[in-house]
Design a protein around this motif. Structure first.
Motif, PDB file in Angstrom:
ATOM      1  N   LYS A 112       0.844  -1.206   0.000  1.00  0.00           N
ATOM      2  CA  LYS A 112       0.000   0.000   0.000  1.00  0.00           C
ATOM      3  C   LYS A 112       0.875   1.250   0.000  1.00  0.00           C
ATOM      4  O   LYS A 112       0.613   2.215  -0.717  1.00  0.00           O
ATOM      5  CB  LYS A 112      -0.936   0.000   1.213  1.00  0.00           C
ATOM      6  CG  LYS A 112      -1.889   1.172   1.266  1.00  0.00           C
ATOM      7  CD  LYS A 112      -2.878   1.205   0.140  1.00  0.00           C
ATOM      8  CE  LYS A 112      -3.888   0.115   0.248  1.00  0.00           C
ATOM      9  NZ  LYS A 112      -4.828   0.072  -0.869  1.00  0.00           N
ATOM     10  N   GLN A 113       1.954   1.243   0.803  1.00  0.00           N
ATOM     11  CA  GLN A 113       2.864   2.390   0.841  1.00  0.00           C
ATOM     12  C   GLN A 113       3.597   2.533  -0.496  1.00  0.00           C
ATOM     13  O   GLN A 113       3.801   3.649  -0.972  1.00  0.00           O
ATOM     14  CB  GLN A 113       3.853   2.245   1.996  1.00  0.00           C
ATOM     15  CG  GLN A 113       3.202   2.412   3.348  1.00  0.00           C
ATOM     16  CD  GLN A 113       4.165   2.212   4.503  1.00  0.00           C
ATOM     17  OE1 GLN A 113       5.381   2.214   4.336  1.00  0.00           O
ATOM     18  NE2 GLN A 113       3.616   2.023   5.696  1.00  0.00           N
ATOM     19  N   GLN A 114       3.974   1.417  -1.105  1.00  0.00           N
ATOM     20  CA  GLN A 114       4.623   1.468  -2.421  1.00  0.00           C
ATOM     21  C   GLN A 114       3.696   2.121  -3.445  1.00  0.00           C
ATOM     22  O   GLN A 114       4.118   2.994  -4.211  1.00  0.00           O
ATOM     23  CB  GLN A 114       4.975   0.061  -2.909  1.00  0.00           C
ATOM     24  CG  GLN A 114       6.111  -0.598  -2.205  1.00  0.00           C
ATOM     25  CD  GLN A 114       6.394  -1.969  -2.789  1.00  0.00           C
ATOM     26  OE1 GLN A 114       6.265  -2.181  -3.993  1.00  0.00           O
ATOM     27  NE2 GLN A 114       6.785  -2.900  -1.935  1.00  0.00           N
ATOM     28  N   GLU A 115       2.448   1.682  -3.463  1.00  0.00           N
ATOM     29  CA  GLU A 115       1.477   2.224  -4.419  1.00  0.00           C
ATOM     30  C   GLU A 115       1.307   3.725  -4.242  1.00  0.00           C
ATOM     31  O   GLU A 115       1.370   4.485  -5.211  1.00  0.00           O
ATOM     32  CB  GLU A 115       0.108   1.560  -4.224  1.00  0.00           C
ATOM     33  CG  GLU A 115       0.018   0.127  -4.608  1.00  0.00           C
ATOM     34  CD  GLU A 115      -1.318  -0.480  -4.235  1.00  0.00           C
ATOM     35  OE1 GLU A 115      -1.778  -1.335  -5.000  1.00  0.00           O
ATOM     36  OE2 GLU A 115      -1.894  -0.110  -3.191  1.00  0.00           O
ATOM     37  N   ILE A 116       1.082   4.128  -3.012  1.00  0.00           N
ATOM     38  CA  ILE A 116       0.821   5.544  -2.739  1.00  0.00           C
ATOM     39  C   ILE A 116       2.055   6.382  -3.035  1.00  0.00           C
ATOM     40  O   ILE A 116       1.958   7.446  -3.650  1.00  0.00           O
ATOM     41  CB  ILE A 116       0.313   5.733  -1.295  1.00  0.00           C
ATOM     42  CG1 ILE A 116      -1.087   5.100  -1.180  1.00  0.00           C
ATOM     43  CG2 ILE A 116       0.284   7.199  -0.899  1.00  0.00           C
ATOM     44  CD1 ILE A 116      -1.624   5.014   0.217  1.00  0.00           C
ATOM     45  N   PHE A 117       3.224   5.914  -2.647  1.00  0.00           N
ATOM     46  CA  PHE A 117       4.470   6.632  -2.940  1.00  0.00           C
ATOM     47  C   PHE A 117       4.640   6.774  -4.451  1.00  0.00           C
ATOM     48  O   PHE A 117       4.961   7.856  -4.951  1.00  0.00           O
ATOM     49  CB  PHE A 117       5.669   5.888  -2.329  1.00  0.00           C
ATOM     50  CG  PHE A 117       6.961   6.631  -2.455  1.00  0.00           C
ATOM     51  CD1 PHE A 117       7.354   7.534  -1.475  1.00  0.00           C
ATOM     52  CD2 PHE A 117       7.800   6.440  -3.549  1.00  0.00           C
ATOM     53  CE1 PHE A 117       8.545   8.230  -1.583  1.00  0.00           C
ATOM     54  CE2 PHE A 117       8.995   7.131  -3.667  1.00  0.00           C
ATOM     55  CZ  PHE A 117       9.369   8.028  -2.686  1.00  0.00           C
ATOM     56  N   GLN A 118       4.419   5.692  -5.182  1.00  0.00           N
ATOM     57  CA  GLN A 118       4.539   5.698  -6.644  1.00  0.00           C
ATOM     58  C   GLN A 118       3.579   6.712  -7.266  1.00  0.00           C
ATOM     59  O   GLN A 118       3.967   7.514  -8.113  1.00  0.00           O
ATOM     60  CB  GLN A 118       4.249   4.292  -7.182  1.00  0.00           C
ATOM     61  CG  GLN A 118       4.139   4.197  -8.685  1.00  0.00           C
ATOM     62  CD  GLN A 118       5.460   3.985  -9.372  1.00  0.00           C
ATOM     63  OE1 GLN A 118       6.451   3.678  -8.744  1.00  0.00           O
ATOM     64  NE2 GLN A 118       5.478   4.171 -10.662  1.00  0.00           N
ATOM     65  N   LEU A 119       2.327   6.678  -6.833  1.00  0.00           N
ATOM     66  CA  LEU A 119       1.335   7.580  -7.412  1.00  0.00           C
ATOM     67  C   LEU A 119       1.637   9.042  -7.098  1.00  0.00           C
ATOM     68  O   LEU A 119       1.434   9.911  -7.947  1.00  0.00           O
ATOM     69  CB  LEU A 119      -0.068   7.209  -6.923  1.00  0.00           C
ATOM     70  CG  LEU A 119      -0.601   5.868  -7.430  1.00  0.00           C
ATOM     71  CD1 LEU A 119      -1.902   5.509  -6.727  1.00  0.00           C
ATOM     72  CD2 LEU A 119      -0.790   5.895  -8.935  1.00  0.00           C
ATOM     73  N   ARG A 120       2.125   9.319  -5.900  1.00  0.00           N
ATOM     74  CA  ARG A 120       2.403  10.701  -5.497  1.00  0.00           C
ATOM     75  C   ARG A 120       3.728  11.204  -6.071  1.00  0.00           C
ATOM     76  O   ARG A 120       3.784  12.253  -6.699  1.00  0.00           O
ATOM     77  CB  ARG A 120       2.406  10.796  -3.959  1.00  0.00           C
ATOM     78  CG  ARG A 120       2.754  12.163  -3.436  1.00  0.00           C
ATOM     79  CD  ARG A 120       1.703  13.181  -3.768  1.00  0.00           C
ATOM     80  NE  ARG A 120       2.107  14.475  -3.247  1.00  0.00           N
ATOM     81  CZ  ARG A 120       1.536  15.603  -3.546  1.00  0.00           C
ATOM     82  NH1 ARG A 120       0.496  15.613  -4.366  1.00  0.00           N
ATOM     83  NH2 ARG A 120       1.958  16.727  -3.049  1.00  0.00           N
ATOM     84  N   GLU A 121       4.793  10.466  -5.836  1.00  0.00           N
ATOM     85  CA  GLU A 121       6.133  10.957  -6.172  1.00  0.00           C
ATOM     86  C   GLU A 121       6.526  10.732  -7.627  1.00  0.00           C
ATOM     87  O   GLU A 121       7.283  11.517  -8.179  1.00  0.00           O
ATOM     88  CB  GLU A 121       7.177  10.331  -5.242  1.00  0.00           C
ATOM     89  CG  GLU A 121       6.916  10.547  -3.769  1.00  0.00           C
ATOM     90  CD  GLU A 121       6.865  12.011  -3.352  1.00  0.00           C
ATOM     91  OE1 GLU A 121       7.373  12.883  -4.080  1.00  0.00           O
ATOM     92  OE2 GLU A 121       6.311  12.282  -2.271  1.00  0.00           O
ATOM     93  N   VAL A 122       6.031   9.659  -8.225  1.00  0.00           N
ATOM     94  CA  VAL A 122       6.396   9.375  -9.615  1.00  0.00           C
ATOM     95  C   VAL A 122       5.339   9.905 -10.573  1.00  0.00           C
ATOM     96  O   VAL A 122       5.659  10.569 -11.551  1.00  0.00           O
ATOM     97  CB  VAL A 122       6.634   7.863  -9.829  1.00  0.00           C
ATOM     98  CG1 VAL A 122       6.963   7.559 -11.281  1.00  0.00           C
ATOM     99  CG2 VAL A 122       7.753   7.360  -8.910  1.00  0.00           C
ATOM    100  N   GLU A 123       4.076   9.618 -10.261  1.00  0.00           N
ATOM    101  CA  GLU A 123       2.989  10.038 -11.145  1.00  0.00           C
ATOM    102  C   GLU A 123       2.563  11.484 -10.912  1.00  0.00           C
ATOM    103  O   GLU A 123       1.899  12.075 -11.745  1.00  0.00           O
ATOM    104  CB  GLU A 123       1.773   9.129 -10.970  1.00  0.00           C
ATOM    105  CG  GLU A 123       2.048   7.654 -11.173  1.00  0.00           C
ATOM    106  CD  GLU A 123       2.501   7.311 -12.575  1.00  0.00           C
ATOM    107  OE1 GLU A 123       2.189   8.065 -13.519  1.00  0.00           O
ATOM    108  OE2 GLU A 123       3.171   6.286 -12.730  1.00  0.00           O
ATOM    109  N   GLY A 124       2.876  12.026  -9.721  1.00  0.00           N
ATOM    110  CA  GLY A 124       2.541  13.414  -9.431  1.00  0.00           C
ATOM    111  C   GLY A 124       1.062  13.649  -9.134  1.00  0.00           C
ATOM    112  O   GLY A 124       0.567  14.764  -9.282  1.00  0.00           O
ATOM    113  N   MET A 125       0.368  12.623  -8.695  1.00  0.00           N
ATOM    114  CA  MET A 125      -1.059  12.769  -8.397  1.00  0.00           C
ATOM    115  C   MET A 125      -1.244  13.483  -7.055  1.00  0.00           C
ATOM    116  O   MET A 125      -0.405  13.381  -6.174  1.00  0.00           O
ATOM    117  CB  MET A 125      -1.732  11.394  -8.351  1.00  0.00           C
ATOM    118  CG  MET A 125      -1.768  10.702  -9.700  1.00  0.00           C
ATOM    119  SD  MET A 125      -2.434   9.022  -9.616  1.00  0.00           S
ATOM    120  CE  MET A 125      -4.174   9.372  -9.385  1.00  0.00           C
ATOM    121  N   SER A 126      -2.343  14.182  -6.917  1.00  0.00           N
ATOM    122  CA  SER A 126      -2.669  14.851  -5.652  1.00  0.00           C
ATOM    123  C   SER A 126      -3.182  13.814  -4.653  1.00  0.00           C
ATOM    124  O   SER A 126      -3.553  12.706  -5.025  1.00  0.00           O
ATOM    125  CB  SER A 126      -3.751  15.913  -5.872  1.00  0.00           C
ATOM    126  OG  SER A 126      -4.993  15.294  -6.136  1.00  0.00           O
TER     127      SER A 126
END
Length: 163
Positions: A112-126
Motif C-alpha cells: 500500500k505504501q509502495q502504491e501511494i508513494f509511486q502515485l504521489r512521487e512518480v505520477e505526481g497525483m494529488s
C-alpha cells in the motif's frame, strides 16, 4: 469522433502500466494485464460511461487481473522485489544514483505504501486523486505516504552513515 474508450481510458495507459509493473515486476506480464483490462473496459464501455469513479474501477480491475494471474501460476509470493525504473529524461549521475537507491528501498515497504508513494512521487497525483484512484480515505493516503517517506528517509540516512 473519438469513443469514450479513446478519450477517457486509453490516455491512462502509462499510469496503469507503471502501477501494474510495480506489482508484477515483469514488463510483458504488465502489458498483458493492462491489455486484458482494456479489453474488458472496451466491452463494458456503455456501463463505464456512467461510472462515478472510472480510475478506481480500472485500478480494481487491474488488481483482480494480477491476483488471477498469480493464482493461476501459483505465484502469490510474486509481489516482492523491484527492478530499476529507467528515467525518461537525462539526469545527473548523482541524482540518478539517488533515484535508484530510493526505488530499491521502496521494495521493502508494504505494498500500500509502495502504491501511494509511486502515485504521489512518480505520477505526481494529488492526495485527493490518489484517494479516489485507490478508493481509500484521504487520511489513509496521508498516513501511508508519511510512513513511506519516513522509512525511506531513515534508510537513506543509514546508507550514508555506512559510507
Amino acid at each position: 469522433m473519438k469513443s469514450f474508450f479513446e478519450t477517457h481510458i486509453w490516455p491512462k495507459r502509462s499510469k496503469l502500466y507503471r502501477l501494474v509493473y510495480l506489482w508484477v515486476k515483469d514488463r510483458a506480464m504488465a502489458e498483458d494485464i493492462v491489455q486484458n483490462v482494456f479489453e474488458k473496459s472496451f466491452q463494458r464501455e456503455t456501463e463505464l460511461v456512467q461510472h462515478p469513479n472510472l480510475s478506481g474501477w480500472l485500478v480494481k480491475s487491474l488488481k483482480n487481473e494480477v491476483l488471477m494471474h498469480f493464482r493461476a501460476s501459483k505465484r502469490l509470493d510474486g509481489l516482492d522485489g523491484l527492478e530499476e525504473i529507467q528515467a525518461s529524461e537525462p539526469v545527473s549521475e548523482e541524482t540518478n544514483d539517488s533515484v535508484r537507491k530510493v526505488m530499491v528501498l521502496l521494495k521493502d515497504l508494504p505494498l500500500k505504501q509502495q502504491e501511494i508513494f509511486q502515485l504521489r512521487e512518480v505520477e505526481g497525483m494529488s492526495y485527493e486523486e490518489i484517494a479516489e484512484y485507490l478508493e481509500i480515505s484521504l487520511e489513509q493516503v496521508k498516513v501511508n505516504l508519511h510512513r513511506a517517506r519516513t522509512k525511506i528517509r531513515e534508510k537513506m540516512i543509514a546508507l550514508k552513515e555506512r559510507g
